[in-house]
Scaffold this active site. Structure first.
Site, mmCIF file in Angstrom:
data_model
loop_
_atom_site.group_PDB
_atom_site.id
_atom_site.type_symbol
_atom_site.label_atom_id
_atom_site.label_comp_id
_atom_site.label_asym_id
_atom_site.label_seq_id
_atom_site.Cartn_x
_atom_site.Cartn_y
_atom_site.Cartn_z
ATOM 1 C CG ASP A 1 10.995 -26.626 -2.633
ATOM 2 O OD1 ASP A 1 10.264 -27.533 -2.197
ATOM 3 O OD2 ASP A 1 10.630 -25.837 -3.510
ATOM 4 C CG ASN B 1 7.657 -16.397 -9.325
ATOM 5 O OD1 ASN B 1 7.525 -17.610 -9.432
ATOM 6 N ND2 ASN B 1 8.359 -15.830 -8.359
ATOM 7 C CD GLU C 1 11.072 -17.211 -5.997
ATOM 8 O OE1 GLU C 1 10.359 -17.312 -7.008
ATOM 9 O OE2 GLU C 1 10.594 -17.234 -4.848
ATOM 10 C CG HIS D 1 8.693 -20.472 -7.946
ATOM 11 N ND1 HIS D 1 8.468 -19.700 -6.827
ATOM 12 C CD2 HIS D 1 7.824 -21.510 -7.828
ATOM 13 C CE1 HIS D 1 7.534 -20.249 -6.092
ATOM 14 N NE2 HIS D 1 7.121 -21.348 -6.670
#
Ligand code: F6R
Length: 241
Positions: free
Chosen positions: A67, A136, A143, A138
């Site tokens: 990313d 979280n 997400e 990810h």
């Protein structure tokens, strides 16, 4: 899924570096998928060290990073391009033409993402994908709620991720709100995956991702469906397993 719990960070990094080294020795033209963030820093330092000692050759290795932030210039200290050159690429004999990162400055991010998918395919697919995990759940910047069949795309970062990543910026408003990220399907297409999880702050999400239900609300839980995943945790991250 193979789960390895390391006694300490030294062992954690050594196990991770051994897996990457074995991959490169077995297939000198391996295609590696790489992550940024704090977790793989020790791994990259060890890989650079092994290269320096003449134990590893990256001359035929290709890499694809997971990313990149949208809108940060390559030379921005927080761009993932900058991170990768700073922490690994400038210290090993990888060829620039074999390094692939999503261009966060591209005028047409959707085309950048579609081209990236094609480039991964043209390289023969990813042999070993290195992953970290967000608080979280990810993976990459996928997400919670991201469909499992997502491919490389422009992503809106969650508040949780912006907050977590603000530690690298002067203030949360400086954290880019969007990123380009490989999709979950792209990650799952890798032939093998190594997931790195360290620190007590990741203990709850580690248990959810590795032992909980497979759900889009915990993106990393999808890895339970992949046939060749090795997870390396330190003792703190493994607390609730
Ligand atoms: C980084 C990436 C992210 C991180 C995750 C954990 O390229 O894709 O998914 O792996 O946010 O980051 P750290 O290791 O900083 O806790």
């Amino acid at each position: 899924m193979k789960i390895i719990i390391a006694e300490n960070m030294e062992e954690f990094n050594e196990i991770a570096a051994d897996i990457v080294s074995r991959q490169i020795r077995n297939k000198p033209d391996s295609v590696l998928g790489l992550a940024t963030g704090s977790t793989p820093l020790g791994l990259y330092a060890l890989l650079a060290d092994k290269y320096k000692k003449g134990e590893l050759d990256f001359s035929r290795v290709k890499t694809f990073n997971l990313d990149e932030y949208r809108g940060l210039p390559k030379d921005h200290p927080q761009s993932y391009y900058h991170y990768m050159y700073e922490n690994l690429f400038s210290k090993i004999n990888i060829k620039d033409e074999n390094v692939n990162l999503l261009n966060g400055e591209g005028l047409d991010p959707y085309k950048v993402c579609a081209d990236y998918e094609e480039k991964i395919k043209a390289a023969g697919g990813i042999d070993l994908q290195v992953l970290g995990i967000g608080h979280n759940g990810h993976i990459g910047f996928n997400e919670p709620g991201t469909p499992f069949d997502s491919v490389t795309d422009l992503i809106d970062l969650s508040e949780r991720t912006i907050e977590a990543n603000s530690r690298f910026f002067e203030s949360p408003d400086q954290v880019p709100r969007q990123a380009l990220s490989m999709g979950i399907k792209t990650i799952m297409q890798a032939r093998s995956i190594m997931l790195l999880i360290s620190g007590s702050g990741k203990a709850r999400i580690a248990a959810k991702a590795l032992k909980g239900p497979i759900t889009q609300n915990v993106p990393a839980s999808v890895l339970q469906l992949h046939p060749f995943v090795t997870v390396i945790l330190d003792k703190e991250a493994a607390e609730y397993l």
